[in-house]
Write a protein that holds these residues in place. Structure first.
Motif, mmCIF file in Angstrom:
data_model
loop_
_atom_site.group_PDB
_atom_site.id
_atom_site.type_symbol
_atom_site.label_atom_id
_atom_site.label_comp_id
_atom_site.label_asym_id
_atom_site.label_seq_id
_atom_site.Cartn_x
_atom_site.Cartn_y
_atom_site.Cartn_z
ATOM 1 N N GLY A 43 39.365 59.972 37.050
ATOM 2 C CA GLY A 43 40.442 59.027 37.033
ATOM 3 C C GLY A 43 39.751 57.399 36.556
ATOM 4 N N PHE A 44 38.518 57.233 37.334
ATOM 5 C CA PHE A 44 38.128 55.831 37.259
ATOM 6 C C PHE A 44 37.062 55.983 35.872
ATOM 7 C CE2 PHE A 44 39.531 55.056 41.358
ATOM 8 C CZ PHE A 44 39.905 53.696 41.423
ATOM 9 N N MET A 45 36.594 57.005 35.558
ATOM 10 C CA MET A 45 35.795 57.092 34.215
ATOM 11 C C MET A 45 36.765 56.935 33.195
ATOM 12 S SD MET A 45 32.678 57.197 33.845
ATOM 13 C CE MET A 45 31.283 57.582 34.608
ATOM 14 N N ASN A 46 37.939 57.390 33.325
ATOM 15 C CA ASN A 46 39.158 57.136 32.286
ATOM 16 C C ASN A 46 39.518 55.504 32.135
ATOM 17 O OD1 ASN A 46 39.144 59.813 31.371
ATOM 18 N ND2 ASN A 46 40.979 60.429 32.679
ATOM 19 N N LEU A 47 39.589 55.041 33.571
ATOM 20 C CA LEU A 47 39.866 53.274 33.267
ATOM 21 C C LEU A 47 38.634 52.824 32.965
ATOM 22 C CD1 LEU A 47 41.615 53.391 37.074
ATOM 23 C CD2 LEU A 47 42.450 52.971 34.704
ATOM 24 N N SER A 53 34.255 48.376 26.595
ATOM 25 C CA SER A 53 33.631 48.742 25.239
ATOM 26 C C SER A 53 32.910 50.098 25.389
ATOM 27 C CB SER A 53 32.875 47.692 24.552
ATOM 28 O OG SER A 53 31.494 47.504 25.365
ATOM 29 N N VAL A 54 32.750 50.902 24.440
ATOM 30 C CA VAL A 54 32.367 52.176 24.409
ATOM 31 C C VAL A 54 30.674 51.911 24.534
ATOM 32 C CG1 VAL A 54 31.660 54.165 23.018
ATOM 33 C CG2 VAL A 54 33.798 53.000 22.447
ATOM 34 N N VAL A 100 24.200 52.849 22.973
ATOM 35 C CA VAL A 100 24.632 51.688 23.690
ATOM 36 C C VAL A 100 24.209 50.606 22.504
ATOM 37 C CG1 VAL A 100 24.363 50.066 25.370
ATOM 38 C CG2 VAL A 100 24.100 52.288 26.013
ATOM 39 N N HIS A 101 25.438 50.159 22.110
ATOM 40 C CA HIS A 101 25.514 48.863 20.948
ATOM 41 C C HIS A 101 26.226 47.809 21.318
ATOM 42 C CE1 HIS A 101 23.520 51.993 18.470
ATOM 43 N NE2 HIS A 101 24.342 52.814 18.617
ATOM 44 N N ASP A 102 27.592 47.905 21.408
ATOM 45 C CA ASP A 102 28.536 46.869 21.833
ATOM 46 C C ASP A 102 28.554 46.712 23.008
ATOM 47 O OD1 ASP A 102 29.860 49.430 21.464
ATOM 48 O OD2 ASP A 102 31.620 48.368 21.318
ATOM 49 N N LEU A 103 28.088 45.755 23.755
ATOM 50 C CA LEU A 103 28.155 45.382 25.265
ATOM 51 C C LEU A 103 29.169 44.156 25.507
ATOM 52 C CD1 LEU A 103 24.694 45.824 26.637
ATOM 53 C CD2 LEU A 103 26.496 47.384 27.123
ATOM 54 N N ILE A 105 31.614 42.706 28.535
ATOM 55 C CA ILE A 105 31.940 43.148 29.832
ATOM 56 C C ILE A 105 33.125 42.252 30.580
ATOM 57 C CG2 ILE A 105 30.735 42.857 32.324
ATOM 58 C CD1 ILE A 105 28.040 43.162 31.024
ATOM 59 N N ASN A 106 33.864 42.779 31.078
ATOM 60 C CA ASN A 106 34.910 41.797 31.958
ATOM 61 C C ASN A 106 35.061 42.221 33.179
ATOM 62 O OD1 ASN A 106 37.444 43.864 32.092
ATOM 63 N ND2 ASN A 106 36.485 44.148 30.069
ATOM 64 N N PHE A 107 35.648 41.636 34.218
ATOM 65 C CA PHE A 107 35.496 41.680 35.630
ATOM 66 C C PHE A 107 36.223 43.133 35.968
ATOM 67 C CE2 PHE A 107 37.469 41.351 39.850
ATOM 68 C CZ PHE A 107 36.380 41.218 40.642
ATOM 69 N N VAL A 108 37.505 43.338 35.491
ATOM 70 C CA VAL A 108 38.287 44.528 35.733
ATOM 71 C C VAL A 108 37.476 45.754 35.441
ATOM 72 C CG1 VAL A 108 40.297 45.626 35.580
ATOM 73 C CG2 VAL A 108 40.381 43.203 35.584
ATOM 74 N N GLY A 109 36.943 45.620 34.287
ATOM 75 C CA GLY A 109 36.277 46.904 33.563
ATOM 76 C C GLY A 109 34.892 47.180 34.358
ATOM 77 N N LEU A 110 34.280 45.862 34.865
ATOM 78 C CA LEU A 110 32.982 46.033 35.742
ATOM 79 C C LEU A 110 33.572 46.842 36.986
ATOM 80 C CD1 LEU A 110 30.105 45.688 36.035
ATOM 81 C CD2 LEU A 110 30.754 43.437 37.173
#
Length: 272
Positions: A43-47, A53-54, A100-103, A105-110
């Protein structure tokens, strides 16, 4: 993901009906930790993927290897030889250099990524409880897949657009693709449990990165995707690490003669 585990739940029951494996009773206290761990991981890998970003998603997957080592040591005092740890460096660097190319980061995603990585303990639970419950891969998956499916159905609004799904016009072609995807998922879920039951969570992580590398190689060779020098270098480094990991693991594994000798000593001491 819900449909995948729902199909897996029905699939394992069909396989049981055909006598592919024998039913083995398992207490809920042993099945629930595996189910909840897998539910959190999927579930959290999907989120994680939906909110990052990929590139950051791939980076978080690379973090699963050190987290697995740490959790194994804290929970079970499992020490991995330094020689094995050294082989993990080219694997993680090579896969990271390739993917790993496009990094961004946002708080929710982190937060989602952190929970997803920590949830790799589900693989340790799967490996540990499969042995303690004395269940093979299909027997354990028979018990866990319905619980995981129900959990993913509850979590569905978190990572799917439910309104869009309700308004989607189902066609025979779309249904065929969904069923094909579910059939592949059944095979993947069975193979995951087989690997975790026969090897270790760390080897499972290494195989996951090997799968990523093989997908990239197939893209170049089969689907005629343009060859990128950076990806080529990363693939070479990662494959070198995978080969080294396999060889070091083979050398560290006890030989059959050692096992028989140890069992002989044990039986002798028991008689005494």
């Amino acid at each position: 993901s819900f449909l995948h585990f729902l199909f897996t739940s029905f699939g394992t029951r069909i396989l049981l009906g055909f006598g592919v494996f024998k039913y083995k009773d398992a207490p809920l206290s042993g099945v629930l930790p595996v189910s909840l761990g897998s539910l959190l991981s999927v579930g959290f890998m999907n989120l994680n993927l939906a909110n990052n970003s990929v590139g950051f998603y791939q980076l978080s997957k690379l973090a699963c290897i050190p987290v697995t080592l740490i959790i194994q040591f804290i929970a079970y005092r499992t020490r991995v030889p330094i020689s094995v740890q050294l082989t993990l460096i080219p694997i993680t660097f090579g896969v990271g250099y390739t993917t790993v190319h496009d990094l961004e980061i946002n708080f929710v995603g982190l937060v989602f990524a952190t929970v997803a990585v920590v949830a790799t303990l589900s693989q340790i639970f799967t490996s540990t409880y499969q042995k303690s419950l004395d269940c093979n891969a299909l027997q354990l998956l028979y018990h866990t897949s319905p619980i995981i499916a129900v959990g993913l159905l509850v979590m569905c609004p978190l990572f799917d657009d439910v309104t869009a799904l309700q308004n989607h016009r189902m066609t025979s072609e779309c249904l065929g693709r969904i069923l094909l995807s579910c059939a592949f998922a059944l095979g993947v879920n069975i193979s995951n449990y087989l690997v975790l039951g026969k090897t270790s969570p760390l080897t499972y992580q290494v195989l996951g990165h090997l799968k990523t590398v093989l997908i990239l190689i197939l893209g170049f060779t089969v689907f005629n995707k343009p060859f990128d020098l950076q990806q080529g270098i990363g693939i070479f480094i990662a494959m070198t690490g995978v080969i080294a990991y396999t060889e070091v693991r083979r050398r560290n594994a006890p030989s059959p003669s050692q096992n028989s000798s140890e069992s002989g000593k044990s039986s002798t001491s028991d008689k005494g």
